[in-house]
Design a protein around this motif. Structure first.
Motif, PDB file in Angstrom:
ATOM      1  N   ASN A   1       0.842  -1.198   0.000  1.00 42.52           N
ATOM      2  CA  ASN A   1       0.000   0.000   0.000  1.00 42.52           C
ATOM      3  C   ASN A   1       0.877   1.248   0.000  1.00 42.52           C
ATOM      4  O   ASN A   1       2.112   1.170  -0.096  1.00 42.52           O
ATOM      5  CB  ASN A   1      -0.965  -0.006   1.180  1.00 42.52           C
ATOM      6  CG  ASN A   1      -0.258   0.204   2.519  1.00 42.52           C
ATOM      7  OD1 ASN A   1       0.955  -0.019   2.640  1.00 42.52           O
ATOM      8  ND2 ASN A   1      -1.000   0.624   3.524  1.00 42.52           N
ATOM      9  N   ALA A   2       0.264   2.423   0.100  1.00 41.38           N
ATOM     10  CA  ALA A   2       0.988   3.685  -0.078  1.00 41.38           C
ATOM     11  C   ALA A   2       2.089   3.897   0.949  1.00 41.38           C
ATOM     12  O   ALA A   2       3.202   4.313   0.604  1.00 41.38           O
ATOM     13  CB  ALA A   2       0.005   4.851  -0.054  1.00 41.38           C
ATOM     14  N   ASP A   3       1.819   3.648   2.230  1.00 43.91           N
ATOM     15  CA  ASP A   3       2.836   3.895   3.265  1.00 43.91           C
ATOM     16  C   ASP A   3       3.599   2.623   3.631  1.00 43.91           C
ATOM     17  O   ASP A   3       4.373   2.616   4.594  1.00 43.91           O
ATOM     18  CB  ASP A   3       2.197   4.520   4.507  1.00 43.91           C
ATOM     19  CG  ASP A   3       1.130   3.627   5.138  1.00 43.91           C
ATOM     20  OD1 ASP A   3       0.968   2.471   4.704  1.00 43.91           O
ATOM     21  OD2 ASP A   3       0.447   4.096   6.079  1.00 43.91           O
TER      22      ASP A   3
ATOM     23  N   GLU B   1      -4.264   6.530 -11.791  1.00 40.24           N
ATOM     24  CA  GLU B   1      -5.139   5.532 -11.177  1.00 40.24           C
ATOM     25  C   GLU B   1      -6.574   5.576 -11.703  1.00 40.24           C
ATOM     26  O   GLU B   1      -7.513   5.134 -11.032  1.00 40.24           O
ATOM     27  CB  GLU B   1      -5.121   5.672  -9.648  1.00 40.24           C
ATOM     28  CG  GLU B   1      -3.739   5.507  -9.055  1.00 40.24           C
ATOM     29  CD  GLU B   1      -3.677   5.732  -7.559  1.00 40.24           C
ATOM     30  OE1 GLU B   1      -4.741   5.754  -6.913  1.00 40.24           O
ATOM     31  OE2 GLU B   1      -2.557   5.888  -7.037  1.00 40.24           O
TER      32      GLU B   1
ATOM     33  N   PRO C   1      -1.794   3.705  -4.700  1.00 38.53           N
ATOM     34  CA  PRO C   1      -1.447   4.460  -3.492  1.00 38.53           C
ATOM     35  C   PRO C   1      -2.414   5.587  -3.141  1.00 38.53           C
ATOM     36  O   PRO C   1      -2.578   5.916  -1.967  1.00 38.53           O
ATOM     37  CB  PRO C   1      -0.051   5.019  -3.814  1.00 38.53           C
ATOM     38  CG  PRO C   1       0.008   5.050  -5.297  1.00 38.53           C
ATOM     39  CD  PRO C   1      -0.804   3.879  -5.770  1.00 38.53           C
ATOM     40  N   LYS C   2      -3.057   6.198  -4.125  1.00 41.15           N
ATOM     41  CA  LYS C   2      -3.940   7.337  -3.856  1.00 41.15           C
ATOM     42  C   LYS C   2      -5.358   6.903  -3.513  1.00 41.15           C
ATOM     43  O   LYS C   2      -5.932   7.358  -2.519  1.00 41.15           O
ATOM     44  CB  LYS C   2      -3.957   8.273  -5.071  1.00 41.15           C
ATOM     45  CG  LYS C   2      -2.600   8.822  -5.449  1.00 41.15           C
ATOM     46  CD  LYS C   2      -2.664   9.611  -6.753  1.00 41.15           C
ATOM     47  CE  LYS C   2      -1.288  10.051  -7.214  1.00 41.15           C
ATOM     48  NZ  LYS C   2      -1.346  10.735  -8.532  1.00 41.15           N
TER      49      LYS C   2
ATOM     50  N   ASN D   1      -6.322   3.796  -2.824  1.00 39.24           N
ATOM     51  CA  ASN D   1      -6.292   2.632  -1.938  1.00 39.24           C
ATOM     52  C   ASN D   1      -7.047   1.444  -2.521  1.00 39.24           C
ATOM     53  O   ASN D   1      -7.513   0.579  -1.788  1.00 39.24           O
ATOM     54  CB  ASN D   1      -6.844   2.977  -0.549  1.00 39.24           C
ATOM     55  CG  ASN D   1      -6.401   1.977   0.506  1.00 39.24           C
ATOM     56  OD1 ASN D   1      -5.270   1.496   0.502  1.00 39.24           O
ATOM     57  ND2 ASN D   1      -7.307   1.636   1.415  1.00 39.24           N
TER      58      ASN D   1
END
Length: 354
Positions: free
Chosen positions: A17-19, A108, A62-63, A65
């Motif tokens: 995922n993003a983080d 995305e 990432p944006k 989700n």
């Protein structure tokens, strides 16, 4: 020090995922496993079973989700987290062979699915029908096993088992900038790689395209030239960019390899897992008598005296590689996810990754 996590017996697809506090993987079956990192170890959060054959590709936007998956069952699903639960939406791929890989576009608003049907499905959300639909790019002669989006959200690079690396326009009317002049499926460039193209990957700026091939070579394609490096080791399968001048790749040698641009020429720097390279290698069989003895032992006793302990942290092929914040993550057929800090790479190879 590299961190090793044994999450399953075999990994066929992997995404973060993003983080990078969560990951999604498939343990070489129809299930999608989602893990959460609690600061010490990865703990299972959910197991999703919407596919009915092996999942071959996963990507985590990432944006938004959203998670997208594709499978040998010729289907793709887009998962959205609603009130803490993952809700799947089936995508209309319209293919008659297995899906092999999947990637979200940079904005995305669409994603690309490579297939064994000699085509790529460009998928986007149809607001009117309230579903995910697709259009096809068909100019391949064999299976498409890797895709990569250019940062401009329009160009798409593909790697195929027809020994070709290609760049197409993936423009979708009503989704992309209406001022774009290239139509969907327009072939922008085509390059012969001399073998199956396992992986294609645009640099962060989009100025260079890296691709790994089954003949133990790696290419770096610019607008005016292409540089090929032939390595003496086993083929590379996956890779990722660290800036514009460093490329990390992994494959059948079970050991991530660093390539670096120096004086406008790409060079192979060396293996990241330096401990493994310092071990004594297995001696090859050099006579018919020894070969007969070895195979005879394997038939009679199920063992061979030439089998030695694997010294690399990965015990089988690396088939997944991600560049995270300050570290490299690799996943393998051995079911392991290993994190290699940049500091370890710098110390082992005496290089700068900035």
């Amino acid at each position: 020090m590299a961190q090793k996590h044994q999450l399953c017996n075999c990994i066929s697809a992997l995404a973060f995922n993003a983080d990078h506090t969560k990951l999604a993987l498939s343990p070489n079956n129809h299930e999608l496993h989602i893990y959460n990192f609690d600061g010490k170890e990865w703990k299972s959060e959910a197991i999703l079973k919407d596919h009915y054959q092996i999942i071959t590709g996963i990507d985590w936007a990432p944006k938004t989700n959203r998670i997208v998956t594709c499978s040998q069952d010729r289907n793709a699903y887009v998962y959205e987290n609603v009130d803490g639960k993952w809700k799947p939406t089936l995508v209309l791929l319209r293919i008659n062979r297995a899906a092999t890989c999947v990637k979200w576009s940079p904005q995305e608003n669409k994603f690309a699915v490579g297939t064994g049907a000699k085509l790529v499905s460009i998928c986007y959300f149809d607001e009117e029908g309230d579903w995910w639909v697709s259009k096809h790019i068909k100019k391949h002669r064999s299976s498409v096993i890797s895709v990569s989006w250019h940062p401009n959200n329009i160009l798409l690079a593909t790697g195929s088992t027809d020994f070709r690396c290609r760049i197409f326009s993936a423009f979708i009317k009503g989704v992309d900038d209406p001022n774009e002049t290239q139509a969907l499926g327009e072939l922008v460039a085509e390059y012969s790689a001399g073998a199956w193209v396992h992986h294609v990957d645009w640099s962060p700026s989009g100025d260079c395209l890296a691709f790994t091939c089954h003949n133990s070579s790696i290419g770096f394609m610019y607008q005016n030239e292409t540089q090929f490096l032939r390595i003496k080791d086993l083929p590379l399968v996956v890779g990722g960019w660290v800036g514009e001048t460093n490329y990390i790749a992994g494959g059948y040698d079970r050991n991530p390899t660093l390539f670096q641009l120096k004086n406008d020429k790409w060079e192979r720097i060396g293996y990241v897992d330096q401990k493994a390279t310092s071990q004594t290698q297995k001696k090859p069989v050099n006579s018919f008598k020894n070969a007969r003895s070895m195979f005879g032992g394997m038939v009679d006793r199920g063992t061979s005296s030439t089998i030695t302990k694997v010294e690399t942290l990965h015990e089988n092929n690396i088939n997944q590689l991600w560049i995270l914040d300050g570290k490299i993550a690799t996943g393998g057929i051995d079911g392991r996810v290993i994190f290699w800090p940049f500091s370890l790479v710098k110390k082992a190879l005496n290089v700068d990754l900035n």
